[in-house]
Design a protein around this motif. Structure first.
Motif, PDB file in Angstrom:
ATOM      1  N   CYS A  13      31.452  31.277  62.351  1.00 31.27           N
ATOM      2  CA  CYS A  13      32.658  30.708  61.541  1.00 31.27           C
ATOM      3  C   CYS A  13      33.655  31.712  60.587  1.00 31.27           C
ATOM      4  CB  CYS A  13      31.983  29.612  60.779  1.00 31.27           C
ATOM      5  SG  CYS A  13      33.076  28.865  59.471  1.00 31.27           S
ATOM      6  N   TYR A  15      35.623  30.788  58.236  1.00 33.95           N
ATOM      7  CA  TYR A  15      35.337  30.722  56.815  1.00 33.95           C
ATOM      8  C   TYR A  15      34.040  31.097  56.067  1.00 33.95           C
ATOM      9  CZ  TYR A  15      38.969  26.811  57.829  1.00 33.95           C
ATOM     10  OH  TYR A  15      40.181  26.293  58.398  1.00 33.95           O
ATOM     11  N   ARG A  18      34.206  34.877  55.703  1.00 34.16           N
ATOM     12  CA  ARG A  18      34.945  35.316  54.410  1.00 34.16           C
ATOM     13  C   ARG A  18      34.379  35.056  53.031  1.00 34.16           C
ATOM     14  NH1 ARG A  18      39.076  30.328  53.249  1.00 34.16           N
ATOM     15  NH2 ARG A  18      40.759  31.456  54.113  1.00 34.16           N
ATOM     16  N   LEU A  37      25.970  24.399  64.385  1.00 28.01           N
ATOM     17  CA  LEU A  37      26.965  23.299  64.008  1.00 28.01           C
ATOM     18  C   LEU A  37      26.348  22.059  64.444  1.00 28.01           C
ATOM     19  CD1 LEU A  37      30.452  24.887  63.821  1.00 28.01           C
ATOM     20  CD2 LEU A  37      28.993  24.646  62.049  1.00 28.01           C
ATOM     21  N   LYS A  40      22.697  20.719  62.223  1.00 25.19           N
ATOM     22  CA  LYS A  40      23.033  20.985  60.542  1.00 25.19           C
ATOM     23  C   LYS A  40      21.643  20.343  59.991  1.00 25.19           C
ATOM     24  CE  LYS A  40      27.630  20.711  61.031  1.00 25.19           C
ATOM     25  NZ  LYS A  40      28.689  19.603  61.175  1.00 25.19           N
ATOM     26  N   LYS A  50      29.840  16.269  53.645  1.00 24.65           N
ATOM     27  CA  LYS A  50      30.972  16.574  54.459  1.00 24.65           C
ATOM     28  C   LYS A  50      30.737  17.564  55.598  1.00 24.65           C
ATOM     29  CE  LYS A  50      33.748  20.217  51.927  1.00 24.65           C
ATOM     30  NZ  LYS A  50      34.194  21.228  53.033  1.00 24.65           N
ATOM     31  N   GLY A  51      29.359  18.244  55.455  1.00 25.40           N
ATOM     32  CA  GLY A  51      29.101  18.945  56.757  1.00 25.40           C
ATOM     33  C   GLY A  51      29.807  19.909  57.475  1.00 25.40           C
ATOM     34  N   VAL A  53      30.596  24.249  56.957  1.00 25.57           N
ATOM     35  CA  VAL A  53      29.932  25.767  56.360  1.00 25.57           C
ATOM     36  C   VAL A  53      31.229  26.537  56.105  1.00 25.57           C
ATOM     37  CG1 VAL A  53      27.857  25.766  57.470  1.00 25.57           C
ATOM     38  CG2 VAL A  53      29.859  26.627  58.653  1.00 25.57           C
ATOM     39  N   PRO A  54      30.938  27.319  54.991  1.00 26.93           N
ATOM     40  CA  PRO A  54      29.623  27.650  54.111  1.00 26.93           C
ATOM     41  C   PRO A  54      29.654  26.392  53.058  1.00 26.93           C
ATOM     42  CG  PRO A  54      31.570  28.814  53.195  1.00 26.93           C
ATOM     43  CD  PRO A  54      32.217  28.225  54.259  1.00 26.93           C
ATOM     44  N   GLU A  65      31.337  24.005  48.119  1.00 22.38           N
ATOM     45  CA  GLU A  65      31.337  23.713  49.654  1.00 22.38           C
ATOM     46  C   GLU A  65      32.534  23.859  50.414  1.00 22.38           C
ATOM     47  OE1 GLU A  65      30.282  19.234  49.908  1.00 22.38           O
ATOM     48  OE2 GLU A  65      31.834  18.862  48.174  1.00 22.38           O
ATOM     49  N   SER A  67      35.051  27.284  51.134  1.00 26.13           N
ATOM     50  CA  SER A  67      34.930  28.995  51.574  1.00 26.13           C
ATOM     51  C   SER A  67      35.248  29.598  50.251  1.00 26.13           C
ATOM     52  CB  SER A  67      35.306  29.339  52.854  1.00 26.13           C
ATOM     53  OG  SER A  67      36.606  28.962  52.918  1.00 26.13           O
TER      54      SER A  67
END
Ligand SMILES: N[C@@H](CCC(=O)N[C@@H](CS)C(=O)NCC(=O)O)C(=O)O
Length: 215
Positions: A13, A15, A18, A37, A40, A50-51, A53-54, A65, A67
């Motif tokens: 991912c 996000y 980073r 994903l 989870k 909200k599920g 990542v990260p 919640e 990135s």
């Protein structure tokens, strides 16, 4: 009480990438919990319904919640201040990345789900952003000057993803400054660390710490 913050992450991912890059560059040690994903962990969803990542849960239980907020955490909690607070110029370009370029990238990658336009059209939409980056990189080594900054780290994982949609096209495309900029990150030691493969976390597993020790 947890000795380390917990980071729920997914290797591929952008996000999460980073966020891990910022943690690695600024030397913030976390307990990493790799997930897929489609499955989870309940512990993550309980902390962050909200599920996405990260997700970072700090040692006091505060849930981060987004990135960029994990990157901010790395900036304020790191023992090695490689990345510092982003300027308004950096934040504006990151905003274009996250809110304009990412949309074109998703359509370019999953063009069959967006039959209104062709894949080449979506690629062209994304290239408007690549050209902006290329322009900046004609003037300096990095996007915001001759030093690597928060904004470079926030953006390059998305350019990587765009390049990988059609690697043959990207390899033949004319981006004489963007390509070495991207390649510099992809061939760097922190990136190798960030992209190391680890098994998915399961409840009860012994902690795995990130950044990983160099062997
Ligand atoms: N704005 C969020 C976006 C994070 C995001 O969308 N991550 C994707 C993975 S790349 C995700 O978790 N999607 C949820 C899913 O696919 O179930 C951030 O910056 O952290």
């Amino acid at each position: 009480m947890q000795s380390h913050p917990i980071l729920y992450s997914f290797r591929r991912c952008p996000y999460a990438m980073r966020a891990r890059m910022a943690l690695a560059l600024n030397d913030v040690s976390v307990e990493i919990r790799e997930l897929i994903l489609k499955n989870k962990p309940a512990e993550m969803l309980a902390a962050s319904p909200k599920g996405t990542v990260p997700v970072l849960i700090d040692t006091s239980g505060q849930v981060i919640e987004e990135s960029l907020e994990v990157m901010d955490y790395a900036v304020t909690h790191g023992s090695n201040p490689t990345l510092t607070v982003p300027s308004s110029d950096e934040l504006a370009l990151i905003d274009s990345n996250d809110n304009v370029f990412k949309k074109a990238l998703d359509k370019y990658k999953y063009f069959d789900r967006f039959p209104e336009l062709t894949q080449a059209d979506y690629r062209q939409q994304g290239e408007a952003f690549l050209q902006q980056l290329e322009q900046r990189l004609t003037k300096s080594t990095y996007l915001f000057g001759d030093n690597m900054r928060y904004g470079d780290i926030a953006i390059f994982p998305f350019v990587r993803q765009f390049a990988h949609v059609d690697k043959a096209w990207f390899d033949s495309a004319h981006y004489p400054h963007l390509k070495p900029w991207l390649e510099g990150f992809l061939s760097s030691a922190p990136f190798a660390n960030v992209m190391k493969k680890i098994p998915c976390w399961q409840t009860g597993d012994a902690p795995t710490y990130f950044p990983f020790n160099e062997e």
